[in-house]
Design an enzyme around this catalytic site. Sequence first.
Site, PDB file in Angstrom:
ATOM      1  N   GLU A   1     -49.239  18.657 -56.538  1.00 23.30           N
ATOM      2  CA  GLU A   1     -49.620  20.045 -56.804  1.00 23.30           C
ATOM      3  C   GLU A   1     -49.038  20.484 -58.139  1.00 23.30           C
ATOM      4  O   GLU A   1     -48.143  19.818 -58.680  1.00 23.30           O
ATOM      5  CB  GLU A   1     -49.108  20.948 -55.679  1.00 23.30           C
ATOM      6  CG  GLU A   1     -49.685  20.609 -54.317  1.00 23.30           C
ATOM      7  CD  GLU A   1     -49.132  21.490 -53.207  1.00 23.30           C
ATOM      8  OE1 GLU A   1     -48.330  22.413 -53.511  1.00 23.30           O
ATOM      9  OE2 GLU A   1     -49.494  21.261 -52.042  1.00 23.30           O
ATOM     10  N   PRO A   2     -49.517  21.595 -58.697  1.00 25.06           N
ATOM     11  CA  PRO A   2     -48.994  22.052 -59.993  1.00 25.06           C
ATOM     12  C   PRO A   2     -47.477  22.205 -60.024  1.00 25.06           C
ATOM     13  O   PRO A   2     -46.834  21.917 -61.034  1.00 25.06           O
ATOM     14  CB  PRO A   2     -49.697  23.399 -60.194  1.00 25.06           C
ATOM     15  CG  PRO A   2     -50.982  23.266 -59.441  1.00 25.06           C
ATOM     16  CD  PRO A   2     -50.648  22.437 -58.245  1.00 25.06           C
TER      17      PRO A   2
ATOM     18  N   ARG B   1     -46.080   1.264 -54.035  1.00 25.80           N
ATOM     19  CA  ARG B   1     -45.207   1.261 -55.213  1.00 25.80           C
ATOM     20  C   ARG B   1     -44.982  -0.124 -55.799  1.00 25.80           C
ATOM     21  O   ARG B   1     -45.069  -0.300 -57.016  1.00 25.80           O
ATOM     22  CB  ARG B   1     -43.878   1.948 -54.884  1.00 25.80           C
ATOM     23  CG  ARG B   1     -43.942   3.454 -55.068  1.00 25.80           C
ATOM     24  CD  ARG B   1     -42.686   4.166 -54.645  1.00 25.80           C
ATOM     25  NE  ARG B   1     -42.818   5.604 -54.907  1.00 25.80           N
ATOM     26  CZ  ARG B   1     -42.137   6.536 -54.254  1.00 25.80           C
ATOM     27  NH1 ARG B   1     -41.272   6.187 -53.321  1.00 25.80           N
ATOM     28  NH2 ARG B   1     -42.321   7.815 -54.547  1.00 25.80           N
TER      29      ARG B   1
ATOM     30  N   GLN C   1     -38.902 -15.985 -87.348  1.00 25.70           N
ATOM     31  CA  GLN C   1     -37.958 -15.889 -86.228  1.00 25.70           C
ATOM     32  C   GLN C   1     -37.970 -14.502 -85.593  1.00 25.70           C
ATOM     33  O   GLN C   1     -37.877 -14.372 -84.370  1.00 25.70           O
ATOM     34  CB  GLN C   1     -36.551 -16.235 -86.702  1.00 25.70           C
ATOM     35  CG  GLN C   1     -35.541 -16.329 -85.556  1.00 25.70           C
ATOM     36  CD  GLN C   1     -34.149 -16.641 -86.050  1.00 25.70           C
ATOM     37  OE1 GLN C   1     -33.550 -15.840 -86.765  1.00 25.70           O
ATOM     38  NE2 GLN C   1     -33.637 -17.820 -85.702  1.00 25.70           N
TER      39      GLN C   1
ATOM     40  N   GLY D   1     -50.514  -5.058 -85.472  1.00 27.93           N
ATOM     41  CA  GLY D   1     -50.789  -4.187 -86.609  1.00 27.93           C
ATOM     42  C   GLY D   1     -51.947  -3.242 -86.349  1.00 27.93           C
ATOM     43  O   GLY D   1     -52.315  -2.971 -85.207  1.00 27.93           O
TER      44      GLY D   1
ATOM     45  N   GLU E   1     -47.216   8.287 -58.632  1.00 20.33           N
ATOM     46  CA  GLU E   1     -46.560   7.716 -57.446  1.00 20.33           C
ATOM     47  C   GLU E   1     -45.036   7.693 -57.589  1.00 20.33           C
ATOM     48  O   GLU E   1     -44.362   6.760 -57.149  1.00 20.33           O
ATOM     49  CB  GLU E   1     -47.117   6.314 -57.130  1.00 20.33           C
ATOM     50  CG  GLU E   1     -48.573   6.349 -56.699  1.00 20.33           C
ATOM     51  CD  GLU E   1     -49.099   5.012 -56.237  1.00 20.33           C
ATOM     52  OE1 GLU E   1     -48.362   4.295 -55.536  1.00 20.33           O
ATOM     53  OE2 GLU E   1     -50.245   4.686 -56.571  1.00 20.33           O
TER      54      GLU E   1
ATOM     55  N   SER F   1     -40.469   7.632 -63.244  1.00 24.98           N
ATOM     56  CA  SER F   1     -39.322   6.716 -63.384  1.00 24.98           C
ATOM     57  C   SER F   1     -38.021   7.386 -62.981  1.00 24.98           C
ATOM     58  O   SER F   1     -37.142   6.761 -62.370  1.00 24.98           O
ATOM     59  CB  SER F   1     -39.240   6.216 -64.830  1.00 24.98           C
ATOM     60  OG  SER F   1     -40.329   5.374 -65.135  1.00 24.98           O
ATOM     61  N   GLU F   2     -37.887   8.667 -63.307  1.00 30.11           N
ATOM     62  CA  GLU F   2     -36.660   9.391 -62.947  1.00 30.11           C
ATOM     63  C   GLU F   2     -36.511   9.494 -61.431  1.00 30.11           C
ATOM     64  O   GLU F   2     -35.397   9.418 -60.883  1.00 30.11           O
ATOM     65  CB  GLU F   2     -36.682  10.783 -63.577  1.00 30.11           C
ATOM     66  CG  GLU F   2     -36.563  10.783 -65.102  1.00 30.11           C
ATOM     67  CD  GLU F   2     -37.847  10.368 -65.808  1.00 30.11           C
ATOM     68  OE1 GLU F   2     -37.793  10.083 -67.015  1.00 30.11           O
ATOM     69  OE2 GLU F   2     -38.919  10.308 -65.148  1.00 30.11           O
TER      70      GLU F   2
END
Length: 385
Positions: A119-120, A243, A279, A340, A364, A367-368
């Site tokens: 929801e908002p 998840r 490298q 590039g 879903e 990350s927090e």
Amino acid sequence: MTAFSLEPAQLAWCAELRALAAERLRPLAGKGEPGRVNRALLAELGALGLLPRLFTSGALELCLMRESLAHACTEAETALALQGLGAHPIHAHGTDAQRAHWLPRVAAGTAVAAFALTEPAAGSDAAALSLTATPATPGAPGARPDGADGWRLSGEKCWISHAPEADFYTVFARTTPSAGARGVTAFLVPADRPGLTGTALDMLSPHPIGALAFDAVPVTADDVLGEVDRGFRVAMDTLNLFRPSVGAFAVGMAQAALDATLGHTTRRDAFGGKLKDLQSVAHQVAEMALRTESARLMVYAAATAYDEGAPDVPRRSAMAKLLATETAQYVVDRAVQLHGARALQRGHLLEHLYREVRAPRIYEGASEVQRSIIAKELYKNLEDR
């Protein structure tokens, strides 16, 4: 893909899925309109027998499907995943009548499912839902309007995948005020219910996302999924399953970006040799591969834990989604840098992946939120000792 945790038959199946996605699903995806449900693609997923497997597969098999499809066709992966997300609550918590009516159509790709939780003002904090389910007869809880117990749904949902084109929604609404997670009920709401309207949202990712408005939408006891006031459990059961597979989706995108980078750096001439001979480039590619494989193994471990009924599924699922989605963001970004300007051109694989890869770090459970779940589970285990 490593054979470390997979049987030869599983590896062969993944290869078959990647080939099907490239040969039969990607052309249909290319004919679809961004931001709209691609019903032809869904029908093909059903014809190939992939949608029915949503209801017979364990978590690991779901991860293998999502990773393999994402490697070759993210649109097909997302279409399959959204069908599963919207319909799993019916499969796991629905009545016989609900299952018989909807699941065969979902499996055939003729009915479009959606999971309406956000929801908002209640995105990551799912327990703060404010969409209300009030008794159909005010002041008379348990009244039976039109011969059945019923409620009226009022409020909004937003950032709902497949909205507003889905044929039905798994909707989570508050049936008991001020009860937090314990006062939420899950409802199966067909899209043609009076008072239910929706609008499409123009988002960065190309799959359909919309907002829903509920203006006294009628629902009855026959529409309840699970038990009244126990809908939060329905939501968490669904998210714990999906998840790790969000992580698999991310791994599939990361692998596609890595494969493209290996090919590009092998062919590209730069500074008197091939780009791969620098490298600084080789080390970046090695880091991309290291992170992708680490994420893959954590996803497989979380899915296996779910299938085995392990007690630490919430922590493992959160870890898998967190690591895999953050890894995919890193790998795709590095791939763009090593390619590039060509990677920024509309239609390039990496341009497509760059738009796709951002959203999984939010939906879903951002990350927090995953970090909060992990910490909560760690301290809970400490207290239980």
